[in-house]
Write a protein that holds these residues in place. Structure first.
Motif, PDB file in Angstrom:
ATOM      1  N   LEU A  55       0.833  -1.219   0.000  1.00 33.88           N
ATOM      2  CA  LEU A  55       0.000   0.000   0.000  1.00 33.88           C
ATOM      3  C   LEU A  55       0.863   1.263   0.000  1.00 33.88           C
ATOM      4  N   VAL A  56       1.955   1.243   0.762  1.00 37.34           N
ATOM      5  CA  VAL A  56       2.853   2.413   0.772  1.00 37.34           C
ATOM      6  C   VAL A  56       3.480   2.578  -0.616  1.00 37.34           C
ATOM      7  N   GLU A  57       3.847   1.473  -1.245  1.00 27.93           N
ATOM      8  CA  GLU A  57       4.443   1.588  -2.590  1.00 27.93           C
ATOM      9  C   GLU A  57       3.421   2.114  -3.608  1.00 27.93           C
ATOM     10  N   LEU A  58       2.160   1.739  -3.439  1.00 26.42           N
ATOM     11  CA  LEU A  58       1.118   2.301  -4.327  1.00 26.42           C
ATOM     12  C   LEU A  58       1.005   3.808  -4.124  1.00 26.42           C
ATOM     13  N   ALA A  59       1.025   4.234  -2.844  1.00 30.70           N
ATOM     14  CA  ALA A  59       0.927   5.671  -2.538  1.00 30.70           C
ATOM     15  C   ALA A  59       2.113   6.413  -3.152  1.00 30.70           C
ATOM     16  N   ALA A  60       3.308   5.838  -3.009  1.00 32.02           N
ATOM     17  CA  ALA A  60       4.500   6.488  -3.559  1.00 32.02           C
ATOM     18  C   ALA A  60       4.382   6.593  -5.083  1.00 32.02           C
ATOM     19  N   ALA A  61       3.913   5.512  -5.719  1.00 33.72           N
ATOM     20  CA  ALA A  61       3.776   5.532  -7.184  1.00 33.72           C
ATOM     21  C   ALA A  61       2.780   6.599  -7.623  1.00 33.72           C
ATOM     22  N   ALA A  62       1.758   6.837  -6.778  1.00 33.62           N
ATOM     23  CA  ALA A  62       0.750   7.857  -7.104  1.00 33.62           C
ATOM     24  C   ALA A  62       1.183   9.242  -6.607  1.00 33.62           C
ATOM     25  N   ARG A  63       2.357   9.307  -5.994  1.00 36.34           N
ATOM     26  CA  ARG A  63       2.900  10.555  -5.414  1.00 36.34           C
ATOM     27  C   ARG A  63       1.948  11.185  -4.394  1.00 36.34           C
ATOM     28  N   VAL A  64       1.429  10.336  -3.511  1.00 46.07           N
ATOM     29  CA  VAL A  64       0.516  10.798  -2.456  1.00 46.07           C
ATOM     30  C   VAL A  64       1.207  10.626  -1.093  1.00 46.07           C
ATOM     31  N   PRO A  65       1.390  11.733  -0.333  1.00 50.38           N
ATOM     32  CA  PRO A  65       1.974  11.635   1.006  1.00 50.38           C
ATOM     33  C   PRO A  65       1.209  10.614   1.851  1.00 50.38           C
ATOM     34  N   CYS A  66       1.936   9.977   2.745  1.00 51.78           N
ATOM     35  CA  CYS A  66       1.410   8.732   3.275  1.00 51.78           C
ATOM     36  C   CYS A  66       1.674   8.579   4.782  1.00 51.78           C
ATOM     37  N   ILE A  67       0.634   8.198   5.509  1.00 44.74           N
ATOM     38  CA  ILE A  67       0.799   7.774   6.913  1.00 44.74           C
ATOM     39  C   ILE A  67       0.592   6.264   6.924  1.00 44.74           C
ATOM     40  N   CYS A  68       1.433   5.546   7.641  1.00 47.63           N
ATOM     41  CA  CYS A  68       1.297   4.093   7.723  1.00 47.63           C
ATOM     42  C   CYS A  68       1.248   3.685   9.195  1.00 47.63           C
ATOM     43  N   GLN A  69       0.247   2.888   9.566  1.00 44.41           N
ATOM     44  CA  GLN A  69       0.150   2.414  10.955  1.00 44.41           C
ATOM     45  C   GLN A  69       1.392   1.593  11.326  1.00 44.41           C
ATOM     46  N   LYS A  70       1.635   1.484  12.621  1.00 43.36           N
ATOM     47  CA  LYS A  70       2.646   0.560  13.135  1.00 43.36           C
ATOM     48  C   LYS A  70       2.043  -0.824  13.195  1.00 43.36           C
ATOM     49  N   PRO A  71       2.790  -1.911  13.298  1.00 41.31           N
ATOM     50  CA  PRO A  71       4.206  -1.979  12.990  1.00 41.31           C
ATOM     51  C   PRO A  71       4.388  -1.622  11.510  1.00 41.31           C
ATOM     52  N   PHE A  72       5.389  -0.771  11.249  1.00 43.40           N
ATOM     53  CA  PHE A  72       5.607  -0.253   9.902  1.00 43.40           C
ATOM     54  C   PHE A  72       5.718  -1.408   8.896  1.00 43.40           C
ATOM     55  N   ALA A  73       6.500  -2.435   9.246  1.00 44.28           N
ATOM     56  CA  ALA A  73       6.721  -3.548   8.308  1.00 44.28           C
ATOM     57  C   ALA A  73       7.090  -4.802   9.088  1.00 44.28           C
ATOM     58  N   PRO A  74       6.878  -5.972   8.469  1.00 49.22           N
ATOM     59  CA  PRO A  74       7.254  -7.216   9.168  1.00 49.22           C
ATOM     60  C   PRO A  74       8.758  -7.445   9.189  1.00 49.22           C
ATOM     61  N   THR A  75       9.504  -6.821   8.265  1.00 48.10           N
ATOM     62  CA  THR A  75      10.963  -6.974   8.252  1.00 48.10           C
ATOM     63  C   THR A  75      11.606  -5.622   7.982  1.00 48.10           C
ATOM     64  N   LEU A  76      12.881  -5.501   8.380  1.00 46.20           N
ATOM     65  CA  LEU A  76      13.612  -4.262   8.109  1.00 46.20           C
ATOM     66  C   LEU A  76      13.794  -4.062   6.613  1.00 46.20           C
ATOM     67  N   ASP A  77      13.958  -5.151   5.863  1.00 47.33           N
ATOM     68  CA  ASP A  77      14.122  -5.027   4.407  1.00 47.33           C
ATOM     69  C   ASP A  77      12.883  -4.389   3.772  1.00 47.33           C
ATOM     70  N   ASP A  78      11.705  -4.820   4.206  1.00 45.77           N
ATOM     71  CA  ASP A  78      10.470  -4.201   3.686  1.00 45.77           C
ATOM     72  C   ASP A  78      10.443  -2.722   4.048  1.00 45.77           C
ATOM     73  N   ALA A  79      10.782  -2.413   5.296  1.00 47.33           N
ATOM     74  CA  ALA A  79      10.731  -1.020   5.750  1.00 47.33           C
ATOM     75  C   ALA A  79      11.694  -0.155   4.939  1.00 47.33           C
ATOM     76  N   LEU A  80      12.896  -0.683   4.688  1.00 46.10           N
ATOM     77  CA  LEU A  80      13.880   0.078   3.894  1.00 46.10           C
ATOM     78  C   LEU A  80      13.335   0.334   2.489  1.00 46.10           C
ATOM     79  N   ALA A  81      12.682  -0.674   1.912  1.00 45.60           N
ATOM     80  CA  ALA A  81      12.123  -0.509   0.566  1.00 45.60           C
ATOM     81  C   ALA A  81      11.024   0.549   0.559  1.00 45.60           C
ATOM     82  N   MET A  82      10.213   0.585   1.616  1.00 43.50           N
ATOM     83  CA  MET A  82       9.119   1.573   1.688  1.00 43.50           C
ATOM     84  C   MET A  82       9.677   2.990   1.828  1.00 43.50           C
ATOM     85  N   VAL A  83      10.706   3.125   2.658  1.00 44.64           N
ATOM     86  CA  VAL A  83      11.340   4.440   2.837  1.00 44.64           C
ATOM     87  C   VAL A  83      11.958   4.879   1.510  1.00 44.64           C
ATOM     88  N   ALA A  84      12.621   3.937   0.827  1.00 43.62           N
ATOM     89  CA  ALA A  84      13.272   4.276  -0.451  1.00 43.62           C
ATOM     90  C   ALA A  84      12.233   4.671  -1.496  1.00 43.62           C
TER      91      ALA A  84
END
Ligand code: NAD
Ligand code: 89V
Length: 342
Positions: A79-108
């Motif tokens: 969902l965060v990647e969809l928001a980024a692709a649509a260039r829409v600022p995004c709030i994401c509930q915690k836990p941010f991601a199940p793994t640090l790798d996912d979280a890094l990808a979302m931040v990137a």
């Protein structure tokens, strides 16, 4: 007027939606949930006519200033990647991601799209936690050298959030993550962490007790202890009790939202830090509910000023790293896990 959409109309989203209604200068114009019954109920309860069962369609059809993602963890990255692709600022509930790798990808993804990203890590926005931060900033207790951040309860969280009983990971990932973030907020980043976990309730899959010992970059030591297996005379859910000792004094947030500041000569001050009970809130949740309002107000300030949210995706990587370190330490049953603060 900022136009937002909310994805995930489940249990906790009602707090988001009430808080958005209470805040000025913002309107939730569309809702999305793949469960049509939940979607219809929330649309009716909050008078929101535009509804979607598919998030891709939401982004394709709506002109949005932001999206608020209130789904459970395994759906966050897509969902965060969809928001980024649509260039829409995004709030994401915690836990941010199940793994640090996912979280890094979302931040990137959000960084590449120049899209602000805030993790809805609301516990640091609770009234007593903010008051404790102000005491530290005032210098009243000097330099903190020790802290304890404690959440011990036997409240039945599984009734409204049945998924909490099902995952292999429970209390650190769901609740400890908040308390670890409070520890970071009050004592700064962490360099080493040592943890143990226990499962006391045989009817759940994950751990319901966790004890974490940390060294902070400042040199301070702290303990984060969490339990959903601890009945007590007065059930304190969802209060986090705080103890911080400093070179010139100490502070305590005790049961009932009382903040005491002590110097060597005795009590310096006592403050009642009970949060407001908003018209839409209920006991015992009102502390959490008020912090939802506070973090959402912070998001609107950040959108208006262009400032990075306190709990941006980038910042939350450090809280998530503590969660990972805690599971690693508890799993290996051994020495402290080192963390990089870079
Ligand atoms: P929930 O299961 O009640 O609701 C989640 C909703 O999201 C469901 O209605 C589901 O159909 C919908 N959904 C899931 N994937 C979707 C998708 N791809 N597109 C559209 N809809 C989708 O969960 P909840 O208890 O409301 O928890 C939601 C999140 O909030 C969790 O991450 C939880 O950890 C968090 N939470 C935070 C706090 C806090 O204080 N910050 C408190 C409670 C829960
Ligand atoms: O705040 C939360 O994330 C909730 C609860 C307080 C039950 O842990 O899931």
């Amino acid at each position: 007027m900022k136009r937002g959409a909310l994805i995930g109309c489940g249990f906790f989203s009602y707090n988001h939606l009430h808080a958005w209604q209470q805040l000025e200068g913002v309107e939730i114009v569309a809702l999305c949930d793949r469960d049509t019954a939940r979607l219809a109920q929330a649309a009716q309860d909050f008078g929101i006519a535009r509804t979607y069962t598919d998030a891709g369609e939401l982004f394709a059809r709506e002109q949005l200033d932001f999206v608020d993602i209130a789904t459970t963890v395994h759906t966050h990255r897509a969902l965060v990647e969809l928001a980024a692709a649509a260039r829409v600022p995004c709030i994401c509930q915690k836990p941010f991601a199940p793994t640090l790798d996912d979280a890094l990808a979302m931040v990137a993804a959000c960084a590449a799209a120049s899209v602000p990203l805030m993790v809805h890590e609301n516990f640091r926005w609770q009234t007593p936690v903010q008051a404790a931060r102000r005491v530290l900033d005032s210098g009243a207790i000097g330099t903190p050298f020790w802290g304890r951040f404690s959440f011990r309860s036997a409240f039945d969280v599984y009734r409204t959030q049945p998924y909490l009983a099902q995952g292999q990971r429970f209390i650190i990932e769901d609740l400890g993550i908040h308390v670890l973030d409070i520890a970071r907020f009050l004592l700064g980043d962490v360099t080493t962490l040592n943890a143990t976990t226990q499962r006391v309730n045989p009817r759940i899959a994950g751990e319901d007790v966790a004890t974490m010992l940390m060294r902070h970059a400042s040199g301070a030591t702290s303990v984060v202890d969490c339990s959903y297996a601890s009945p007590r005379a007065e059930e304190l859910f969802p209060q986090t009790l705080l103890e911080i000792d400093g070179s010139d004094g100490s502070l305590r947030v005790d049961a009932g939202y009382r903040l005491h500041v002590y110097s060597r000569s005795g009590v310096q001050s006592t403050q009642n830090c009970e949060p407001p009970l908003h018209a839409w809130a209920q006991r015992p949740w009102f502390n959490i509910q008020d912090s939802v309002l506070n973090i959402q107000a912070h998001w609107l300030d950040c959108l208006a000023t262009g400032c990075e949210p306190q709990t941006s995706g980038r910042d939350n990587l450090r809280t998530l790293a503590l969660v990972e370190a805690a599971y690693r330490s508890a799993g290996s049953g051994q020495q402290a896990v080192s963390l990089s603060c870079d």
